[in-house]
Design an enzyme around this catalytic site. Structure first.
Site, PDB file in Angstrom:
ATOM      1  CD  GLU A 185      -2.697  -1.288  -0.093  1.00 48.73           C
ATOM      2  OE1 GLU A 185      -3.029  -0.249  -0.717  1.00 48.73           O
ATOM      3  OE2 GLU A 185      -2.957  -2.428  -0.526  1.00 48.73           O
ATOM      4  CG  HIS A 188      -1.014   1.168  -4.546  1.00 42.66           C
ATOM      5  ND1 HIS A 188      -0.854   1.012  -5.902  1.00 42.66           N
ATOM      6  CD2 HIS A 188      -1.500  -0.018  -4.089  1.00 42.66           C
ATOM      7  CE1 HIS A 188      -1.231  -0.210  -6.254  1.00 42.66           C
ATOM      8  NE2 HIS A 188      -1.618  -0.853  -5.174  1.00 42.66           N
TER       9      HIS A 188
END
Length: 652
Positions: A185, A188
């Protein structure tokens, strides 16, 4: 692929997204026009008045289109305008950042002082990775009604980001696997995917809005007493639902075209971050082995493209590559029969108590290599995680508790800027009390009494830890804090280097929270148009980072070589350090001007500028704490996340 290449790729994909949206919009408008012709077009008798000498296309035009040109025009305008308006409204509702998305899915904010061992472990992992990556600690949420294994990151910028993890992921994954998911994550967050994802949510809502309207009309038609009205409303509702499904197909096509390859890149970033492919692979294997997998019980269509793994059933136009493909990219010898073995093991497994990882030793941190700075930006490695853990563990407990508290966060921020001179400190304390209130002033006094002096290496980690709590303060309080920071810095009539760095960093992060949608990664201006500002920036770094005028001159020359700004550079270097008056007195205003200009420089030139800054700072072979803080602040102002230096340690 480094940070700048990732950002450039995300910007190109934004244009692809816009192009696909326009194509989907045209397709939907045409379908709505056809439906309008069917329901409201020329009368039945008029439809057969075409001249037999006309060809079929000409006949269709003469029979259907020409008599209803005004109808088609207004239907097209209303449809396209409605879709665009719905998309923009949805984007505005997401203006609050990643926390808005997480709460919309039923997420519960994880308190910094949580006593739940699983949530404590999650908080520690996220905090360590944020400090290592050189970004504010994001808000942390748990989707506590979701038994599947999944996660996502959302937001416009790292300053307004949120990371959410399902309850199933907390319970099923061990620390290494959870770390792999969180690292994915963060990939991202650092690769510029979040901004694209949140725009995609708004665009998809606009595409799907006609189907939603159709469902409302179907429900209304069933409740209408008039049979004529009932039939007409149901017919229109059915048509809009059918068009809505076409919109759904277009939306999934857009998501699949934008999202799939980014998952492989985020997996690669996670491995770069943790140096443990087994952790990420283990999480993916458990998804394949469990009955619930990664599916969400809530409607995940709108956010499916930003999840760690697929959140909805079905393989058609999936937003994520197959699990087996992702695992084999990490472990080429993977055998799918392992899913059954893992499933059996999970059935016997009791809930594993979560423990905080031991603090890394200073000797575990790797030596900093200046040539790797660009590659490490946005892709920090194990050395940064170890250094981040060491720094976090070294923060005095009273300051750590204050940083994690929403009530004490503003006092914690002010604490970092209080001068060691008692007279100046008293004036600053009075400023805090007048601006933020007596309670905050008393809190600041308490912190100063408990920890009179904080090790300089801990200033930035403390602020990063405090940022999630600071974000919870009202907008009015954050605006007041922005003005107060400026006054605290100038309380003694001069601006110290560390004061400027702390103030600039805080200002950028608070501004991104107040206006997250404005925080783009860069502009399109070539660096050659702003040569003077670039050399000003390097001159300030050289002047404040070196001990003698000769070494400062050498450092500046070393930096300018990376900019390829001849013939301007040679004359600028010759004169910049001779202009010592502005370097001594007005350097902060000049640096503000330079940063405000250079933030609009294109990404490829920002990469060159970063290389030049690194060469300037590292010309003498060492980097002081103040230089690290200034570099971090400059990079934040230019929207480049600088990871923690691997040799950063308390007392250095």
């Amino acid at each position: 692929m480094n940070f700048f290449e990732h950002q450039a790729r995300a910007r190109r994909r934004t244009w692809v997204l816009v192009a696909l949206f326009v194509l989907a919009l045209i397709c939907i408008v045409v379908l709505v026009d056809l439906a309008a012709l069917a329901f409201f077009g020329a009368s039945h008798s008029d439809r057969y008045v075409q001249d037999a000498r006309l060809s079929v296309p000409e006949g269709l035009y003469a029979t259907y289109v020409a008599p209803n040109a005004s109808l088609l025009f207004w239907v097209s305008v209303v449809t396209a305008g409605g879709i665009a308006l719905a998309s923009q409204v949805r984007i505005l509702t997401l203006r609050g950042g990643g926390g808005t998305v997480a709460r919309g899915l039923g997420g519960t904010l994880v308190a910094a002082d949580t006593t739940d061992p699983l949530r404590r472990r999650l908080h520690n992992v996220v905090e360590e990775m944020a400090i290592a990556a050189g970004v504010p600690v994001p808000e942390i949420y748990v989707l506590d009604r979701e038994p599947g294994i999944n996660a996502f990151a959302a937001g416009y910028t790292p300053a307004d980001a949120a990371v959410a993890v399902t309850q199933g992921a907390l319970e099923a994954l061990n620390r290494a696997e959870l770390q792999g998911v969180i690292a994915h994550e963060f990939g991202h967050i650092l690769n510029g995917d979040m901004r694209l994802n949140i725009r995609l949510m708004g665009i998809l809502f606009g595409i799907l809005v006609l189907g939603l309207i159709g469902r409302v009309l179907l429900g209304s038609g069933q409740r209408t007493s008039s049979q004529r009205d009932n039939r007409g409303m149901v017919a229109i509702g059915v048509a809009l639902v059918a068009i809505g499904y076409v919109g759904l197909l277009c939306g999934r096509l857009i998501k699949a075209s934008v999202a799939r390859q980014r998952e492989y890149l985020a997996d690669a970033s996670a491995v770069q971050f943790t140096r443990q492919p087994e952790g990420l692979a283990g999480a993916l294997k458990k998804i394949g082995a469990t009955r619930t997998g990664s599916l969400l019980q809530t409607n995940a269509e709108e956010v499916s493209h930003m999840l760690f793994a697929k959140g909805t059933a079905g393989r058609f136009l999936a937003t994520h590559p197959p699990l087996e493909s992702r695992i084999r990219a990490l472990q080429p010898d993977f055998d799918p029969r392992e899913f059954n073995e893992i499933a059996t093991r999970l059935q016997r497994q009791t809930r594993e108590p979560a423990q905080k990882a031991p603090a890394p030793r200073a000797t575990d941190a790797l030596a900093f290599d200046p040539e790797r700075l660009i590659e490490q930006m946005g892709q920090p490695g194990l050395g940064q995680i170890l250094a981040a853990g060491l720094l976090a563990e070294s923060i005095p407990s009273v300051l750590e508790r204050a940083a994690h508290s929403s009530a004490w966060a503003m006092a914690t921020v002010c604490y970092v800027l209080v001068d060691t001179d008692p007279a100046i400190g008293e004036r600053q304390l009075l400023m805090v009390t007048e601006t933020l209130g007596r309670e905050t002033g008393e809190q600041l006094e308490t912190l100063l009494a408990e920890v009179p002096r904080l090790d300089p290496a801990l200033r930035l980690p403390l602020l990063e830890i405090a940022f999630p709590a600071l974000r919870q303060r009202p907008e009015q309080s954050l605006t007041a804090l922005l003005g107060l920071i400026e006054r605290l810095v100038h309380a003694d009539g001069r601006v110290e280097l560390f004061e400027y760095a702390i103030a600039k960093l805080l200002s950028r992060q608070i501004e991104d929270v107040l206006n997250p949608a404005q925080g783009g990664p860069g502009g399109n201006a070539p660096l050659s148009q702003h040569s003077e500002q670039a050399v000003d920036l390097l001159a300030i770094l050289a002047y404040h980072g070196q001990h003698t005028p000769q070494s400062a001159q050498s450092a500046l020359i070393a930096g300018v070589k990376h900019l390829s700004l001849e013939p301007f550079a040679s004359n600028a270097v010759k004169n910049r350090l001779l202009e010592s008056q502005w370097l001594q007195q007005g350097w902060s205003e000049r640096l503000d001007t330079a940063l405000a200009t250079l933030v609009q420089v294109r990404l490829a030139d920002k990469q060159r500028l970063l290389a030049a800054m690194a060469a300037t700072v590292l010309a003498d072979g060492q980097v002081s704490v103040v230089e690290r803080e200034l570099l971090r602040a400059i990079c934040a102002a230019l929207r480049m996340p600088l990871p923690v230096f691997e040799q950063a340690a308390v007392g250095r």
